[in-house]
Scaffold this motif. Sequence first.
Motif, PDB file in Angstrom:
ATOM      1  N   SER A 113       8.057   1.547 -43.936  1.00  0.00           N
ATOM      2  CA  SER A 113       7.100   1.265 -42.868  1.00  0.00           C
ATOM      3  C   SER A 113       6.362  -0.044 -43.122  1.00  0.00           C
ATOM      4  N   ARG A 114       6.087  -0.336 -44.377  1.00  0.00           N
ATOM      5  CA  ARG A 114       5.422  -1.594 -44.750  1.00  0.00           C
ATOM      6  C   ARG A 114       6.253  -2.794 -44.302  1.00  0.00           C
ATOM      7  N   ALA A 115       7.565  -2.721 -44.520  1.00  0.00           N
ATOM      8  CA  ALA A 115       8.435  -3.827 -44.130  1.00  0.00           C
ATOM      9  C   ALA A 115       8.448  -4.005 -42.615  1.00  0.00           C
ATOM     10  N   THR A 116       8.498  -2.900 -41.887  1.00  0.00           N
ATOM     11  CA  THR A 116       8.494  -2.980 -40.427  1.00  0.00           C
ATOM     12  C   THR A 116       7.176  -3.535 -39.914  1.00  0.00           C
ATOM     13  N   LEU A 117       6.069  -3.034 -40.462  1.00  0.00           N
ATOM     14  CA  LEU A 117       4.752  -3.500 -40.033  1.00  0.00           C
ATOM     15  C   LEU A 117       4.574  -4.981 -40.336  1.00  0.00           C
ATOM     16  N   MET A 118       5.043  -5.419 -41.472  1.00  0.00           N
ATOM     17  CA  MET A 118       4.947  -6.841 -41.814  1.00  0.00           C
ATOM     18  C   MET A 118       5.689  -7.689 -40.787  1.00  0.00           C
ATOM     19  N   ARG A 150      -7.412  -6.400 -44.364  1.00  0.00           N
ATOM     20  CA  ARG A 150      -6.546  -5.549 -45.179  1.00  0.00           C
ATOM     21  C   ARG A 150      -6.191  -4.327 -44.354  1.00  0.00           C
ATOM     22  N   ILE A 151      -4.906  -4.131 -44.153  1.00  0.00           N
ATOM     23  CA  ILE A 151      -4.422  -3.085 -43.256  1.00  0.00           C
ATOM     24  C   ILE A 151      -3.585  -2.089 -44.042  1.00  0.00           C
ATOM     25  N   THR A 152      -4.042  -0.848 -44.109  1.00  0.00           N
ATOM     26  CA  THR A 152      -3.268   0.214 -44.752  1.00  0.00           C
ATOM     27  C   THR A 152      -2.018   0.511 -43.936  1.00  0.00           C
ATOM     28  N   VAL A 153      -0.914   0.751 -44.621  1.00  0.00           N
ATOM     29  CA  VAL A 153       0.322   1.155 -43.946  1.00  0.00           C
ATOM     30  C   VAL A 153       0.200   2.627 -43.558  1.00  0.00           C
ATOM     31  N   GLY A 154       0.244   2.906 -42.280  1.00  0.00           N
ATOM     32  CA  GLY A 154       0.186   4.281 -41.794  1.00  0.00           C
ATOM     33  C   GLY A 154       1.575   4.825 -41.516  1.00  0.00           C
ATOM     34  N   THR A 155       1.636   5.881 -40.734  1.00  0.00           N
ATOM     35  CA  THR A 155       2.920   6.355 -40.253  1.00  0.00           C
ATOM     36  C   THR A 155       3.477   5.329 -39.266  1.00  0.00           C
ATOM     37  N   ASP A 156       4.747   5.442 -38.960  1.00  0.00           N
ATOM     38  CA  ASP A 156       5.333   4.502 -37.996  1.00  0.00           C
ATOM     39  C   ASP A 156       4.616   4.586 -36.645  1.00  0.00           C
ATOM     40  N   GLU A 157       4.226   5.789 -36.258  1.00  0.00           N
ATOM     41  CA  GLU A 157       3.513   5.955 -34.987  1.00  0.00           C
ATOM     42  C   GLU A 157       2.153   5.268 -35.035  1.00  0.00           C
ATOM     43  N   GLN A 158       1.411   5.449 -36.117  1.00  0.00           N
ATOM     44  CA  GLN A 158       0.110   4.794 -36.265  1.00  0.00           C
ATOM     45  C   GLN A 158       0.248   3.280 -36.282  1.00  0.00           C
ATOM     46  N   ASN A 159       1.241   2.800 -37.010  1.00  0.00           N
ATOM     47  CA  ASN A 159       1.452   1.355 -37.086  1.00  0.00           C
ATOM     48  C   ASN A 159       1.778   0.776 -35.720  1.00  0.00           C
ATOM     49  N   GLN A 160       2.568   1.507 -34.940  1.00  0.00           N
ATOM     50  CA  GLN A 160       2.930   1.018 -33.618  1.00  0.00           C
ATOM     51  C   GLN A 160       1.711   0.977 -32.697  1.00  0.00           C
ATOM     52  N   MET A 161       0.829   1.943 -32.826  1.00  0.00           N
ATOM     53  CA  MET A 161      -0.401   1.938 -32.025  1.00  0.00           C
ATOM     54  C   MET A 161      -1.291   0.764 -32.413  1.00  0.00           C
ATOM     55  N   LEU A 162      -1.307   0.426 -33.684  1.00  0.00           N
ATOM     56  CA  LEU A 162      -2.043  -0.764 -34.129  1.00  0.00           C
ATOM     57  C   LEU A 162      -1.463  -2.018 -33.497  1.00  0.00           C
ATOM     58  N   ILE A 163      -0.154  -2.161 -33.534  1.00  0.00           N
ATOM     59  CA  ILE A 163       0.494  -3.352 -32.975  1.00  0.00           C
ATOM     60  C   ILE A 163       0.235  -3.459 -31.479  1.00  0.00           C
ATOM     61  N   GLU A 164       0.296  -2.318 -30.776  1.00  0.00           N
ATOM     62  CA  GLU A 164       0.031  -2.344 -29.333  1.00  0.00           C
ATOM     63  C   GLU A 164      -1.402  -2.788 -29.049  1.00  0.00           C
ATOM     64  N   ILE A 186      -9.352   9.104 -34.755  1.00  0.00           N
ATOM     65  CA  ILE A 186      -9.328   7.702 -35.145  1.00  0.00           C
ATOM     66  C   ILE A 186      -8.091   7.446 -35.980  1.00  0.00           C
ATOM     67  N   ILE A 187      -7.558   6.245 -35.878  1.00  0.00           N
ATOM     68  CA  ILE A 187      -6.445   5.830 -36.735  1.00  0.00           C
ATOM     69  C   ILE A 187      -7.056   5.115 -37.930  1.00  0.00           C
ATOM     70  N   LYS A 188      -6.951   5.715 -39.083  1.00  0.00           N
ATOM     71  CA  LYS A 188      -7.690   5.254 -40.260  1.00  0.00           C
ATOM     72  C   LYS A 188      -6.767   4.447 -41.177  1.00  0.00           C
TER      73      LYS A 188
END
Length: 349
Positions: free
Chosen positions: A270-275, A329-343, A27-29
């Motif tokens: 990563s926070r800036a990219t995810l935002m 509320r979304i925790t900032v993960g690794t760049d890979e995790q964040n990208q999977m969230l966005i997808e 799971i992506i936590k």
Amino acid sequence: MTSYFRPNINTMAGYVPGEQPKPGTKIIKLNTNENPYPPSPAAIAVLRNLDSEWLRRYPDPYANDFRRAVSEVLDVPTDWIMVGNGSDDILNVIIRACAEIGRKVVYPMPTYVLYRTLAEIQPAERIEIPYGEKYHLPMEELVAANGAVTFIASPNSPSGHVVPIDTLRELASRLSGILVVDEAYVDFANETALPLVKEFEQVIVVRTLSKGYALAGLRLGFGIANPKLLSGLFKVKDSYNIDAIACAVGTAAMRDQDYKNACAEKVKASRATLMGDLKQLGFQIRDSQTNFLLAQPPQNNAEQIYLALKERGILVRYFNQPGLTDKLRITVGTDEQNQMLIEALLHLV
């Protein structure tokens, strides 16, 4: 039916932690603001070289090795430091020592809901003062409430905002009770209220190793305050509240500031990219000085998205509370995790 509990315990709801999946679950936590990176190698080395004598004997009741490490890093005297079993332990000690019926606990909302739980357990009267739309501190209302304890989380959860130190200074100058500045997320922020502890003897700054140091499972936190304030708190804490292993591991982690700071910088990038990615999908995002973002979906269907993400193996946090029902509320993960969230979100918004 016979009840074994005090009336306030019967009526309170209790604190509900974020969901913790079973170990090994794929799971992506992104729901409980854990650091996505491992702890310091120096901290891991302590565990690998564990001396069994640490387990046989009682630990240092004041965790002095850890206090010395904090003293070195933050340039505060060791007797200005109190160590707890997580920062929650420090918060609990403060409430037990200072609040009761007739002595109020005050805080702005929305914020860390454990403040409410601790006040209810005591019990103590609690006064919850709503934040404005832009999360400006409700100064006059906080002062007028005249709390025995006033909690300010800065950076705040779930909003992610920091209360400027000058605002906190004014608040401290106008309060007669204790001001607790909860800095759980300070390692991802640009400002700290730490100087206030030397200006006001009733101010305590509380920190944790759970977030910036990636040691949420260790349960280690600390408070910094004038020894006059700590003297009463030490009377209330459990005699051996910090185990020897936590003290040793935490000491090593605290002294490895280079590693902690490097991880924090990666999280902030990563926070800036995810935002930016979330904004591209139409989310409204508050600026954050934490390792999470408060995100409002374009259709305001936060609960629906939360459930749909969970079905896809991605956990984020949904709060069924006033002012938060349309947000995640979304925790900032690794760049890979964040990208999977966005997808995943591409199919949901």
